[in-house]
Enzyme design. Structure first.
Site, PDB file in Angstrom:
ATOM      1  N   HIS A 243      -5.319  -4.427  -1.925  1.00  0.00           N
ATOM      2  CA  HIS A 243      -5.144  -3.413  -2.977  1.00  0.00           C
ATOM      3  C   HIS A 243      -5.108  -4.031  -4.370  1.00  0.00           C
ATOM      4  CE1 HIS A 243      -4.683   0.356  -0.816  1.00  0.00           C
ATOM      5  NE2 HIS A 243      -4.030  -0.311   0.116  1.00  0.00           N
TER       6      HIS A 243
ATOM      7  N   SER B 121       0.798  -1.226   0.000  1.00  0.00           N
ATOM      8  CA  SER B 121       0.000   0.000   0.000  1.00  0.00           C
ATOM      9  C   SER B 121       0.832   1.278   0.000  1.00  0.00           C
ATOM     10  CB  SER B 121      -0.941  -0.010   1.203  1.00  0.00           C
ATOM     11  OG  SER B 121      -0.214  -0.219   2.391  1.00  0.00           O
TER      12      SER B 121
ATOM     13  N   LYS C  35     -12.222  -1.314  -0.578  1.00  0.00           N
ATOM     14  CA  LYS C  35     -11.445  -0.471  -1.497  1.00  0.00           C
ATOM     15  C   LYS C  35     -12.116  -0.477  -2.874  1.00  0.00           C
ATOM     16  CE  LYS C  35      -7.465  -0.539   1.438  1.00  0.00           C
ATOM     17  NZ  LYS C  35      -6.633  -1.460   2.167  1.00  0.00           N
TER      18      LYS C  35
HETATM   19  C1  LIG Z   1      -6.632  -1.667   3.638  1.00  0.00           C
HETATM   20  C2  LIG Z   1      -5.892  -2.931   3.860  1.00  0.00           C
HETATM   21  C3  LIG Z   1      -6.411  -3.912   4.700  1.00  0.00           C
HETATM   22  C4  LIG Z   1      -7.634  -3.667   5.528  1.00  0.00           C
HETATM   23  O1  LIG Z   1      -8.801  -3.661   4.774  1.00  0.00           O
HETATM   24  P1  LIG Z   1     -10.118  -2.968   5.381  1.00  0.00           P
HETATM   25  O2  LIG Z   1     -11.214  -3.604   4.649  1.00  0.00           O
HETATM   26  O3  LIG Z   1      -9.974  -1.503   5.148  1.00  0.00           O
HETATM   27  O4  LIG Z   1     -10.135  -3.280   6.845  1.00  0.00           O
HETATM   28  C5  LIG Z   1      -5.731  -5.102   4.800  1.00  0.00           C
HETATM   29  N1  LIG Z   1      -4.588  -5.323   4.109  1.00  0.00           N
HETATM   30  C6  LIG Z   1      -4.058  -4.393   3.302  1.00  0.00           C
HETATM   31  C7  LIG Z   1      -2.800  -4.686   2.549  1.00  0.00           C
HETATM   32  C8  LIG Z   1      -4.689  -3.165   3.154  1.00  0.00           C
HETATM   33  O5  LIG Z   1      -4.149  -2.236   2.375  1.00  0.00           O
END
Ligand SMILES: *Cc1c(COP(=O)(O)O)cnc(C)c1O
Length: 397
Positions: A212, A184, A243
């Site tokens: 992602h 990320s 996301k």
């Molecule tokens: C955003 C993210 C999460 C968490 O996801 P949410 O649905 O926002 O709790 C887990 N792993 C990675 C790599 C992320 O970027």
């Protein structure tokens, strides 16, 4: 009376954060999450969200959510194992499993709980976790909760993971090899094509966190496993619904037994209330869209390539990015935070990220392109990035 506030040390800790330039206020979004939105009282181009495909405010998702509220209300009423499993929860799990070409799927309240709940219930203190140095916080928390032995391999270094697993040969217990699909902070891709053979060589469980990469990589946005053509060779696939999918939640895909086991052992599944109907219905509509309109994913990549090409022409350093996550490396934390604030004042919302989230000296602006940005908005963004960098005299820009 002496000062008896037992939380006074929190104030000192905050002072330290402020001294290091890391203190932030929460910006307030005052419109829907769109390519141009209203926040903190001004109109800005939004290059800060994870709304990759523009589904967060999509009419079909909204319609599905509204219909679900009218029919089923606003809350599910209980955890999944009591009365909180709606028929539509099962429908969503079946739809995701089919989409990912796996036997089964379980949906969690968030990607965070999917990771933490899965790693902590699948591994025991006798086991070993081999984890990429830059894996997400929710993986790290899951590893800690499992109390398994944690071995960190150098970022994206499959040979190092191999070396660690070789050193563990003959040790009792299960071994889990785990990586983010897309990282990320840098937008680089986990080398699943190299990690899977390493896991297979050592009989380790392979787990990928596609937060992602869901909706971004692979055919129709099926994720990293599809991107690398590794169907059937990754035992645990995590994804997020928060996301690109546009709503909220996380899921785990794998064998029927894995999912049944998580139904019985994953603590966030067992002890926290399930998704409300609106969220579940919106997610169902999102997967229908991914299947019906794969061109959204192509638009995302076209925009990404266009944006990065312009940045490169202007001499910006976009680091290791291979995806719509575009870091613009600035250097010092304070410079990155000042740059982000100045950009916002000029009409561009892009997150400033500094130490300790990223290493010292690699503080950055992170821009995230979506399928719904217009070319004109992306051009204007590069103009603002350039103009503000020049005015601030940022080194290397
Ligand atoms: C955003 C993210 C999460 C968490 O996801 P949410 O649905 O926002 O709790 C887990 N792993 C990675 C790599 C992320 O970027």
């Amino acid at each position: 009376m002496p000062d008896t506030n037992p939380l006074s040390y929190i104030t000192s800790a905050l002072d330290e954060i402020k001294a290091a330039g890391g203190f932030f206020r929460l910006r307030q979004l005052q419109s829907a999450c769109e390519p141009v939105c209203r926040a903190d009282g001004r109109e800005v181009i939004n290059l800060a969200s994870n709304n990759y495909l523009g589904l967060a405010n999509h009419p079909k998702l909204k319609e599905a959510a509204e219909k679900a509220v009218r029919e089923f209300g606003v809350g599910s009423g209980a955890v999944r194992t009591i009365t909180g499993t709606l028929a539509m929860h099962i429908e969503l799990e079946e739809k995701i499993a089919a989409f990912k070409h796996t036997e089964a799927c379980v949906v969690f309240q968030s990607g965070f709980t999917a990771n933490a709940g899965t790693v902590s219930s699948v591994l025991t203190p006798n086991d070993h976790i081999i984890s990429d140095a830059l894996n997400h916080a929710s993986i790290i928390d899951g590893c800690r909760l499992s109390r398994a032995k944690i071995h960190v391999f150098r970022h994206r270094d499959a040979a190092h993971a191999d070396e660690i697993l070789t050193g563990l040969a003959g040790e009792p217990g299960s071994k889990l090899l785990i990586t983010d699909g897309v990282f990320s902070m840098d937008g680089d891709i986990g080398p699943l094509d190299q990690l899977v053979p390493v896991a297979e060589k050592h009989g380790a469980i392979m787990m990928i966190d596609d937060a992602h990469s869901s909706g971004v990589l692979g055919a129709n946005g099926r994720g990293t496993v599809d991107h690398f053509g590794l169907h059937g060779r990754v035992q645990i696939q995590v994804g997020t619904l928060s996301k690109a999918i546009g709503a909220l939640g996380g899921y785990v895909c794998g064998s029927r037994d894995l999912i049944d086991y998580l139904y019985h052992r994953a603590r966030p599944f067992l002890f926290s209330t399930s998704h409300p109907p609106a969220v579940t219905a919106a997610c169902l509509a999102a997967f229908d869209l991914l299947i019906a309109e794969p061109e959204r994913v192509q638009l995302l990549w076209d925009n990404t390539n266009y944006f990065k090409q312009m940045l490169k022409q202007e001499g910006f350093d976009t680091g290791l990015s291979e995806t719509p996550i575009v870091p613009i490396i600035v250097g010092e934390t304070k410079a990155a935070m000042d740059y982000s604030r100045a950009l916002f004042d000029e009409g561009l919302w892009a997150t400033g990220i500094g130490f300790p989230t990223v290493p010292q000296g690699l503080a950055r602006i992170r821009a995230i392109v979506t399928a719904t940005h217009t070319r004109a908005q992306l051009e204007q963004s590069v103009d603002i990035l350039k103009r503000v960098a020049t005015r601030m005299g940022l080194p290397g820009l």
